[in-house]
Design an enzyme around this catalytic site. Sequence first.
Site, PDB file in Angstrom:
ATOM      1  CB  VAL A  12      -3.185  -0.167  -7.396  1.00 21.87           C
ATOM      2  CG1 VAL A  12      -3.558  -0.827  -8.270  1.00 21.87           C
ATOM      3  CG2 VAL A  12      -4.318   0.857  -6.568  1.00 21.87           C
ATOM      4  CG  ASN A  13      -2.111   2.668  -2.741  1.00 25.12           C
ATOM      5  OD1 ASN A  13      -1.535   2.885  -3.876  1.00 25.12           O
ATOM      6  ND2 ASN A  13      -3.248   3.476  -2.254  1.00 25.12           N
ATOM      7  N   GLY A  48       4.845   1.217   7.383  1.00 26.85           N
ATOM      8  CA  GLY A  48       4.477  -0.528   6.982  1.00 26.85           C
ATOM      9  C   GLY A  48       5.966  -1.423   6.650  1.00 26.85           C
ATOM     10  CG  PHE A  72      -3.868  -1.415   9.861  1.00 25.68           C
ATOM     11  CD1 PHE A  72      -4.536  -0.519   8.681  1.00 25.68           C
ATOM     12  CD2 PHE A  72      -4.249   0.138  10.603  1.00 25.68           C
ATOM     13  CE1 PHE A  72      -5.635   0.510   8.522  1.00 25.68           C
ATOM     14  CE2 PHE A  72      -5.340   0.977  10.245  1.00 25.68           C
ATOM     15  CZ  PHE A  72      -5.893   0.957   9.722  1.00 25.68           C
ATOM     16  CB  VAL A  73       0.717   2.422   8.669  1.00 23.36           C
ATOM     17  CG1 VAL A  73       1.353   3.295   9.636  1.00 23.36           C
ATOM     18  CG2 VAL A  73       1.670   1.094   9.277  1.00 23.36           C
ATOM     19  CE1 TYR A 131       2.395  -7.403   1.743  1.00 21.65           C
ATOM     20  CE2 TYR A 131       0.635  -7.483   1.203  1.00 21.65           C
ATOM     21  CZ  TYR A 131       1.543  -7.860   1.802  1.00 21.65           C
ATOM     22  OH  TYR A 131       0.781  -7.316   3.266  1.00 21.65           O
ATOM     23  N   GLY A 170       7.571   4.695   5.917  1.00 20.86           N
ATOM     24  CA  GLY A 170       8.135   3.558   6.036  1.00 20.86           C
ATOM     25  C   GLY A 170       8.033   2.234   6.856  1.00 20.86           C
TER      26      GLY A 170
END
Lengths: 220, 220
Positions: free
Chosen positions: B187-188, B159, B148-149, B193, B157
């Site tokens: 979806v993000n 995450g 988590f960010v 990943y 960048g």
Amino acid sequence: MSSSAAATQEETAASVWARIRLADRRDVPNIHRLIRQLAEFELLTHLFSATEASLSDTLFPSPSLPPFLSFTVLVLGLSHSPFSEDGDAPLFAPIVRRIDLESAVEDPEAVEFASPRGEGIVVAGFVLCFPNYSGYLAKLGLYIEDIFVRAAWRRRGLGRMLLAAVAGQAAQMGMGRVDSCVLDWNVNAIKFYEDMGAEVVPMRRICRLTMNKLAALVDE
Amino acid sequence: MSSSAAATQEETAASVWARIRLADRRDVPNIHRLIRQLAEFELLTHLFSATEASLSDTLFPSPSLPPFLSFTVLVLGLSHSPFSEDGDAPLFAPIVRRIDLESAVEDPEAVEFASPRGEGIVVAGFVLCFPNYSGYLAKLGLYIEDIFVRAAWRRRGLGRMLLAAVAGQAAQMGMGRVDSCVLDWNVNAIKFYEDMGAEVVPMRRICRLTMNKLAALVDE
């Protein structure tokens, strides 16, 4: 052989003693054979690369971590006579049940899967689990990576006995839940878990970075 | 303030130092707030029951197990000036990067997420992982339970930096893979990943026995 001895023998053939106990290094050859059978069953033999040595090193490292707080294997042994006392099990009290068989079971792999503990015990299955963690709950759980009963012994409640052993341990340790993964085509496995009260978590998907991808990220 | 000092300040505002380090008990209040934000983001606040005390007990038990062989939290700290040497990190060498920001970032939660380590450091994210195991491979892996960010710092960048830190650790320890779970509507997260080289494992579904079901099985 007297006729009464023969009758007794036939009677025991229609029931069996089942014992779940913590595995140790002596069980590695049987665990290796069981995992290979699981890979065959799941049509995933191309992923199977475990050796007895690599299983031994990773499942039974030295020094060892406490069972259920690290990778843990329980093996299921079957015997036609009651198990003798197990004085060597301080970390997990073996679970013993008498299983009524509808009819005598033919086990063509009985010799291959003889228990290293002798006494005519045959290894019929195993479960491999380790602790997981939920940040939302701030609780540990147990994750079942592999659970397997050999073909000859299926549909007799032995898989349920293995799962219940893990669930019982989780409850005893105050854990929040027991998770596992099924292949979506394996309707028998899904039914098995649902019959035990599990829900198939609807929205979660697994993302996986394999070894070569790890290396690429490290080189960034 | 001289005009040159003002210019320097503006310059640092458009870049930031990011440091990933092993969390300890002092980080629990921030970890607790971050997990709550994650639950809000995932629309799963009804599952959120962690307290600072329960996180502390479960993530930092005493005696503690080695990091990455048990539950492990890495926290991401940000600072407008270079980090001072961290003499207190024998178990995991902190990872430090200078991040160029397109423009100065407004962080409305900067006070709430001040680092317990002072020096104007703000905690912007975290990752919680633990070891898993593949019987087929006879290899350990790392499983990312939470990553988590905070909203103000996304799409820079960070995450990716957290995931790469875990992947790097897995590679260094000779592990086979890094797994995680995503919500199928996110979806993000799936794109995140996949951009890192992960595949969404197609056929696996998670089965879950929750606490009340565990108790029922034990009573059998």
